[in-house]
Design a protein around this motif. Structure first.
Motif, short mmCIF file in Angstrom:
data_model
loop_
_atom_site.label_atom_id
_atom_site.label_comp_id
_atom_site.label_asym_id
_atom_site.label_seq_id
_atom_site.Cartn_x
_atom_site.Cartn_y
_atom_site.Cartn_z
N GLN A 57 13.08 29.61 4.60
CA GLN A 57 12.76 29.17 3.25
C GLN A 57 13.96 29.34 2.33
O GLN A 57 14.29 28.45 1.54
CB GLN A 57 11.56 29.95 2.70
CG GLN A 57 11.11 29.47 1.32
CD GLN A 57 9.85 30.17 0.85
OE1 GLN A 57 9.27 30.98 1.58
NE2 GLN A 57 9.43 29.89 -0.36
N GLY A 58 14.64 30.48 2.44
CA GLY A 58 15.82 30.72 1.61
C GLY A 58 16.94 29.74 1.88
O GLY A 58 17.59 29.25 0.95
N LEU A 59 17.16 29.41 3.14
CA LEU A 59 18.23 28.49 3.51
C LEU A 59 17.97 27.07 3.03
O LEU A 59 18.91 26.32 2.73
CB LEU A 59 18.43 28.50 5.03
CG LEU A 59 19.01 29.78 5.64
CD1 LEU A 59 19.04 29.69 7.16
CD2 LEU A 59 20.43 30.03 5.11
N PHE A 60 16.70 26.68 2.96
CA PHE A 60 16.37 25.31 2.58
C PHE A 60 16.11 25.14 1.09
O PHE A 60 15.91 24.01 0.63
CB PHE A 60 15.15 24.83 3.37
CG PHE A 60 15.47 24.32 4.75
CD1 PHE A 60 15.87 23.00 4.93
CD2 PHE A 60 15.40 25.16 5.84
CE1 PHE A 60 16.18 22.52 6.20
CE2 PHE A 60 15.71 24.70 7.11
CZ PHE A 60 16.11 23.38 7.30
N LEU A 61 16.11 26.22 0.31
CA LEU A 61 15.81 26.09 -1.11
C LEU A 61 16.83 25.25 -1.86
O LEU A 61 16.46 24.36 -2.64
CB LEU A 61 15.70 27.48 -1.75
CG LEU A 61 14.35 28.16 -1.65
CD1 LEU A 61 14.43 29.60 -2.11
CD2 LEU A 61 13.30 27.41 -2.47
N ILE A 62 18.11 25.52 -1.66
CA ILE A 62 19.14 24.76 -2.37
C ILE A 62 19.12 23.29 -1.98
O ILE A 62 19.12 22.40 -2.86
CB ILE A 62 20.53 25.37 -2.14
CG1 ILE A 62 20.57 26.80 -2.68
CG2 ILE A 62 21.61 24.52 -2.80
CD1 ILE A 62 20.28 26.92 -4.15
#
Length: 406
Positions: A263-268
């Motif tokens: 989730q963190g990697l795909f947020l940006i």
């Protein structure tokens, strides 16, 4: 405090709120490993531990409209700071709990402060960021929050070895630090109350907002995303991995961490796609990713595929949460505290109901049927996205609230 985003960068408020969010998330992460053990210290059973978790979510839900009204009356800075201080007080009291009932009560009242914090943050981001930068702003804030949430358990595990009460005490300290940042960094003289300069405030009532199809869709998207993500994770995933897939507790922890990392990697990327390609594209990608993750968990009961399904889960959650928040921001621009609070309440309601519903389905049927029920929810979301009008604006954040159903 109401400076708009410039042509090539986000307003300073987004970075300030990201710092505030990091402190709050760090404290929240600290108590994740401590809360069940602290409850167990008072001889609580698993049901009672679950009651503590559910009561906090229920308090957030019930506090939603109160928070929205406070936001309309007193403005973002006051409500944000007061909410963080209330959260700090509740954590101080929790750290000094002498029995299970006190632990339950003190943790529950923290839901009011949590609601005040999250609604204020959402309103400020929506109010100060242009529509065509809103996705990136939401991604930056959410990403910082996730970093804090992931960092917290590492230190929380160490603190538990020292004292079961220490993580709650430190959470109170981080909440006070966040309150200090919000109070002293925001300029009260330049802050306008949410509806101060709005001629027709009725446009921003919940009654009027519910006449706008995109707002109704945003409520459904937020409820469905939280239902699909938090329902299985908080109820059957631990049991499914350890009992059905015969994996270790360590493997379970890695799988859950893998979801948050994805989730963190795909947020940006999710924020950029939401801003450049539009909310509908981001929502299609998010719902599609969630559906793939659910179907993998449903039909391929293997631990290696479960890791893959968790990666799709994380990616889908990143797109859905970012684009769903952007819909509300596009429509209302952070104006109307009750409208924003009501939208948040849809997600809080799912976090309360989903674990109960998913757990019940798995008890009377199977894990596969429980996962499959969430797949049906996300399929309905995909259909709804197909009929959703695009709300992203190309140049500015001018409000365009529909006068009726679209």
């Amino acid at each position: 405090m109401s400076q708009p985003a410039t042509k090539d960068k986000l307003p300073i408020q987004v970075f300030i709120l990201s710092a505030v969010g990091f402190f709050v998330a760090l404290g929240y992460g600290l108590i994740i490993p401590a809360l069940p053990l602290f409850a167990e210290h008072f001889h609580a059973n698993n049901t009672q531990v679950g009651a503590i978790i559910a009561s906090f979510g229920a308090a957030r839900f019930l506090a939603g409209l109160i928070t929205g009204k406070l936001l309309d009356l007193f403005g973002i800075r006051a409500v944000l700071t007061l909410g963080l201080l209330e959260l700090a007080v509740s954590m101080f009291l929790t750290s000094f709990s002498q029995n299970f009932i006190e632990l339950l009560i003190f943790r529950t009242i923290g839901g009011l402060g949590s609601s005040m914090f999250s609604v204020s943050v959402s309103a400020e981001i929506m109010r100060t960021v242009k529509s065509n930068y809103l996705g990136r702003a939401q991604s930056l804030y959410s990403g910082t929050f996730i970093v804090g949430t992931m960092s917290g358990p590492l230190f929380g595990g160490l603190l538990v070895g020292i004292s079961l009460r220490a993580p709650f005490f430190i959470y109170a300290i981080t909440s006070i630090a966040a309150a200090g940042v919000s109070y002293f960094r925001f300029n009260s003289k330049s802050e306008a109350k949410i509806e101060k300069n709005v001629e027709n405030k009725d446009l921003f009532s919940v009654r009027k907002a519910l006449q706008a199809f995109p707002y109704l869709a945003a409520l459904i998207f937020t409820f469905s995303t939280n239902f699909a993500v938090f329902g299985p994770r908080n109820s059957i995933v631990p049991l499914y991995v350890t009992n059905h897939l015969k994996a270790s507790n360590f493997t379970l922890g890695v799988a859950l961490a893998f979801t948050v990392l994805a989730q963190g990697l795909f947020l940006i990327p999710a924020g950029k796609i939401s801003d450049k390609a539009g909310r509908r594209v981001a929502l299609f990608l998010g719902a599609g990713s969630l559906l793939i993750g659910i179907l993998l968990a449903t039909f391929i009961p293997r631990i290696d595929f479960f890791f893959i399904s968790m990666a799709f889960y994380g990616a889908g959650a990143a797109f859905m949460t970012t684009a769903g928040a952007n819909l509300v921001g596009d429509l209302f621009g952070g104006i109307g505290g009750k409208v924003i609070a009501f939208w948040q309440m849809s997600g809080d309601l799912a976090m309360v109901l989903a674990p109960l519903i998913i757990g019940f389905i798995s008890d009377i049927s199977s894990y596969q049927m429980a996962f499959g029920s969430t797949a049906l929810v996300i399929m309905a979301v995909l259909i709804l996205v197909f009929f959703l009008p695009e709300t992203r604006k190309e140049k500015d954040n001018t409000l365009s609230i529909p006068q009726g159903r679209e």
